[in-house]
Design an enzyme around this catalytic site. Sequence first.
Site, mmCIF file in Angstrom:
data_model
loop_
_atom_site.group_PDB
_atom_site.id
_atom_site.type_symbol
_atom_site.label_atom_id
_atom_site.label_comp_id
_atom_site.label_asym_id
_atom_site.label_seq_id
_atom_site.Cartn_x
_atom_site.Cartn_y
_atom_site.Cartn_z
ATOM 1 N N GLY A 109 -11.542 -8.225 -14.597
ATOM 2 C CA GLY A 109 -11.666 -8.597 -13.180
ATOM 3 C C GLY A 109 -10.366 -8.900 -12.468
ATOM 4 O O GLY A 109 -10.375 -9.405 -11.347
ATOM 5 N N GLY A 111 -8.081 -6.572 -11.701
ATOM 6 C CA GLY A 111 -7.615 -5.414 -10.935
ATOM 7 C C GLY A 111 -6.665 -4.489 -11.677
ATOM 8 O O GLY A 111 -5.885 -3.764 -11.033
ATOM 9 N N ALA A 115 -4.694 -1.255 -9.978
ATOM 10 C CA ALA A 115 -3.223 -1.257 -9.944
ATOM 11 C C ALA A 115 -2.669 -0.019 -10.644
ATOM 12 O O ALA A 115 -1.692 0.588 -10.182
ATOM 13 C CB ALA A 115 -2.702 -2.535 -10.601
ATOM 14 N N ASP A 156 -9.759 -3.436 -4.455
ATOM 15 C CA ASP A 156 -8.783 -3.591 -5.549
ATOM 16 C C ASP A 156 -7.532 -2.738 -5.304
ATOM 17 O O ASP A 156 -6.411 -3.269 -5.301
ATOM 18 C CB ASP A 156 -9.411 -3.247 -6.910
ATOM 19 C CG ASP A 156 -10.425 -4.287 -7.370
ATOM 20 O OD1 ASP A 156 -10.834 -5.126 -6.546
ATOM 21 O OD2 ASP A 156 -10.813 -4.267 -8.555
HETATM 22 C C1 MEV Z 1 -14.150 -5.883 -8.045
HETATM 23 O O1 MEV Z 1 -12.849 -6.399 -8.221
HETATM 24 C C2 MEV Z 1 -14.690 -6.270 -6.700
HETATM 25 C C3 MEV Z 1 -16.120 -5.836 -6.449
HETATM 26 O O2 MEV Z 1 -16.493 -6.386 -5.180
HETATM 27 C C4 MEV Z 1 -16.257 -4.338 -6.416
HETATM 28 C C5 MEV Z 1 -15.597 -3.708 -5.199
HETATM 29 O O3 MEV Z 1 -15.469 -4.335 -4.161
HETATM 30 O O4 MEV Z 1 -15.212 -2.537 -5.327
HETATM 31 C C6 MEV Z 1 -17.085 -6.407 -7.483
#
Ligand code: MEV
Length: 327
Positions: A109, A111, A115, A156
Amino acid sequence: MKAVAVAPGKVILYGEHFVVYNVPAIVMAIDKLVKVSASPREDGSLRICSDLGFACTYEDSEVKPLMGGRKATKFLEPVRIAAKTVLEHFEEKKGLSIDICSTIPSSVGLGSSGAISVATVAATSKILGHELDREQIWRFSLQAERHVHVNPSGIDPLVSTYGGLLVWRIQDDSKPKKINRDIEIIVGNTGIQRSTGKFVSIVGRKKAKRVEGISQLMGVMSWISNLALKAFREMDLATLGALMNMNHELLKVIGVSHESLDRLVEATRKAGALGSKLTGGGGGGCMISLATSNKKAAVCKAIEESGGQPILVRKHNAGVRVWLTKS
Ligand code: MEV
């Protein structure tokens, strides 16, 4: 000659998942970076290698894993898509070696895939002699992001491209607004790797089935993000923390939390954090806490004692950077 691109990872402070449905989210680029270098190859093939122990070559439509077996093929596919998107856009048929080095833990989570895609697009275009602006880098890296996250909002790669602390919603397209504030965040990594795409799909199905209350939750999340924006202007840390707590409860209701995340969230609140929530796709991965200076050590200790790894992160302002080098 090779092109080197560096891009930051991220933490979502408010609004993950909801951002897919045009709710504003607040996201910060962090001082954990990926470095991607691209250099020409004489044999016309594409070769991608990651410091996680994965490598593949791609010749015409054939993939050959060189290191890491089938896992390598899966892990490197978005990188191949990012490089191919640039090659095809510029109608180039050149061979390339792409090397990835990352300090962002993967699939938790923060990113890392966004990146890597952003840095791959920037390095590939640079070595081919083409300058892309930030909007183009973001748009090209979205192709790879779609492969990883199924129906991504694009947040992201956006924050990896632009850097800083941003507020953004889908309808703003590639125009995030910068929030000129500095903040230190404590990340708690549960170490549980999972797929963001899976959780984006779970929420998507609930939304499509119009599960009771889901559209009201979207309204509540918009309200939280807007209040957080106001609290940033005033640097009202207590309110920022309270809004993180509320955001975590919403993420629990839509079904993207995990017992390991809830445990760290509870423990850090008890240790004196102003607020804690999961960050990113959920289902494992990472949570974040906001704490005053005198409570940071206690919050880090609480994360450790609850089985997580604490990581202090700061804002990274620059976004993606790319240059040519001889070595
Ligand atoms: C993932 O870092 C963020 C989410 O909201 C997916 C997205 O926005 O693409 C879960």
